[in-house]
Design an enzyme around this catalytic site. Structure first.
Site, PDB file in Angstrom:
ATOM      1  CD  GLU A 153      -1.047   0.716   3.648  1.00 42.60           C
ATOM      2  OE1 GLU A 153      -1.498   1.861   3.449  1.00 42.60           O
ATOM      3  OE2 GLU A 153      -1.230   0.083   4.707  1.00 42.60           O
ATOM      4  CE  LYS A 177      -6.992   7.075   5.465  1.00 46.66           C
ATOM      5  NZ  LYS A 177      -7.299   7.361   6.863  1.00 46.66           N
ATOM      6  CB  VAL A 209      -5.734  -1.988   4.088  1.00 49.01           C
ATOM      7  CG1 VAL A 209      -6.174  -3.445   3.965  1.00 49.01           C
ATOM      8  CG2 VAL A 209      -4.431  -1.885   4.880  1.00 49.01           C
ATOM      9  CG  ASP A 228     -13.684   6.400  12.395  1.00 47.09           C
ATOM     10  OD1 ASP A 228     -13.580   5.667  11.386  1.00 47.09           O
ATOM     11  OD2 ASP A 228     -12.860   7.284  12.680  1.00 47.09           O
ATOM     12  CB  SER A 240     -11.161   1.022   8.765  1.00 45.04           C
ATOM     13  OG  SER A 240     -10.470   1.011   7.534  1.00 45.04           O
ATOM     14  CB  ALA A 241     -13.706   1.296   3.850  1.00 44.43           C
ATOM     15  CG  ASP A 242      -8.524  -0.809   5.796  1.00 50.86           C
ATOM     16  OD1 ASP A 242      -8.739  -0.191   4.738  1.00 50.86           O
ATOM     17  OD2 ASP A 242      -7.552  -0.570   6.546  1.00 50.86           O
ATOM     18  CE  LYS A 254       0.441   1.732  14.250  1.00 47.46           C
ATOM     19  NZ  LYS A 254       0.705   2.802  13.323  1.00 47.46           N
TER      20      LYS A 254
END
Ligand code: PSU
Ligand code: MN
Length: 311
Positions: free
Chosen positions: A27, A88, A108, A140, A142-144, A161
């Site tokens: 990435e 991003k 990602v 919130d 992530s779309a990951d 993390k």
């Protein structure tokens, strides 16, 4: 007309894909939004070298002036690593950057999309996005995570993390049917630390077993992605306790400054880098290199596994 976007591939990547040799996607958000210059460029080049030394070919993914690239040359990596105003890009905006002729780094999620389009099955990164702390209020997530559910690419990371809510991230992955495989240990790793305190849902101890699992998932059909969680090397680990207060401080500052949306992850990463006086960067680079080497071994093993299965 679906999935017919033209991808700019380097000769090295094109040759490897045509010959069925192992390729590892990388990435670029980690370069533009995850680490400061010049450590980010050094990391990107070292990671590519590590993949080559394992006998695979690196393909760093990014959008440059509206063109989707799989494989970047050294000057382009260096320019990207210093550029300001780079978008991003996640699933929602990859096409936007292409349509508008913009330059953007892939998360990602967007890297998985590009890897699938290019025919690359394995991707190495540092940490994935996940469910943020306080997500029950902020929403919130992530779309990951949704990308892992839908796109058939193996993502090798060092866990999530602790800026995220790791237990909720694990639950969200389970709900989406994403297998999470800890490499060589029972514990789910937590990026800077080898142990998140949670047991990973699955464990495998070598690249060949991961390849066999992936080939079986393909045979079963409708398989989506797989997350391989590879613990940071012992010598570069930062203990979870030590990271805890830095993370708490970074989250506090983010809240006070009203950081939202796409800015959240890069903001927290930057804060933590400052709070650890750059110590976290050494660990970050070490774990990405470690993931790149494992991804190369998985890509090689998958090639052998699929070739054997086709006989
Ligand atoms: N986590 C890290 N380092 C990173 C990222 C996440 O430890 O660099 C980057 C990755 O590109 C990841 C993205 O896909 O942040 C997730 O951003 P968001 O939470 O906005 O989806
Ligand atoms: Mn988000």
């Amino acid at each position: 007309m679906t999935g017919s976007i033209k991808i700019e591939v380097t000769a090295e990547v094109a040759d490897a894909l045509a010959a069925g040799r192992p390729v590892v996607a990388l990435e670029s958000t980690i370069i533009t939004h995850g680490m400061p210059w010049p450590g980010n460029r050094d990391m990107a080049l070292k990671v590519e070298a590590a993949i080559r030394s394992e006998g695979a070919v690196p393909a760093t993914i990014a959008v440059i002036d509206g063109r989707l690239h799989a494989g970047l040359d050294e000057p382009t990596i260096s320019t990207l690593a210093q550029a300001t105003g780079v978008m991003k890009l996640s699933r929602a905006d990859l096409a936007f950057a292409l349509a508008e002729g913009r330059t953007g780094a892939t998360t990602v999620a967007a890297t998985m999309m590009a890897a699938e389009l290019a025919g690359i099955s394995v991707f190495a990164t540092g940490g994935i996005g996940g469910v943020h702390q306080g997500a029950s209020d902020s929403f919130d997530i992530s779309a990951d995570l949704d990308e892992l559910a839908r796109t058939p690419v193996i993502v090798v990371c060092a866990g999530a993390k602790a800026i995220l809510d790791i237990p909720k991230t694990m639950e969200a992955l389970e709900t989406r049917g994403v297998p999470v495989v800890a490499f060589g240990q029972d514990a789910m790793p937590a990026f800077w630390s080898r142990d998140s305190g949670l047991t990973a849902p699955l464990r495998l101890d070598d690249a060949a077993s991961i390849a066999r699992f992936e080939a079986t998932r393909r045979a079963l059909g409708g398989h989506g992605g797989m997350l391989v969680a590879n613990p940071v090397p012992v010598e570069d680990e930062i203990a979870a306790d030590e990271m805890k207060r830095h993370i708490a401080a970074a989250l506090e500052t983010a809240k006070a400054e009203g950081i939202e949306g796409k800015a959240v992850t890069p903001f927290l990463l930057g804060e933590i880098l400052n709070l650890t006086n750059g110590e976290s960067l050494k660990t970050n680079i070490s774990l990405v290199l470690n993931n790149a080497r494992l991804a190369a071994r998985i890509a090689k093993a998958l090639g052998s596994e699929l070739a054997a299965g086709a006989k």
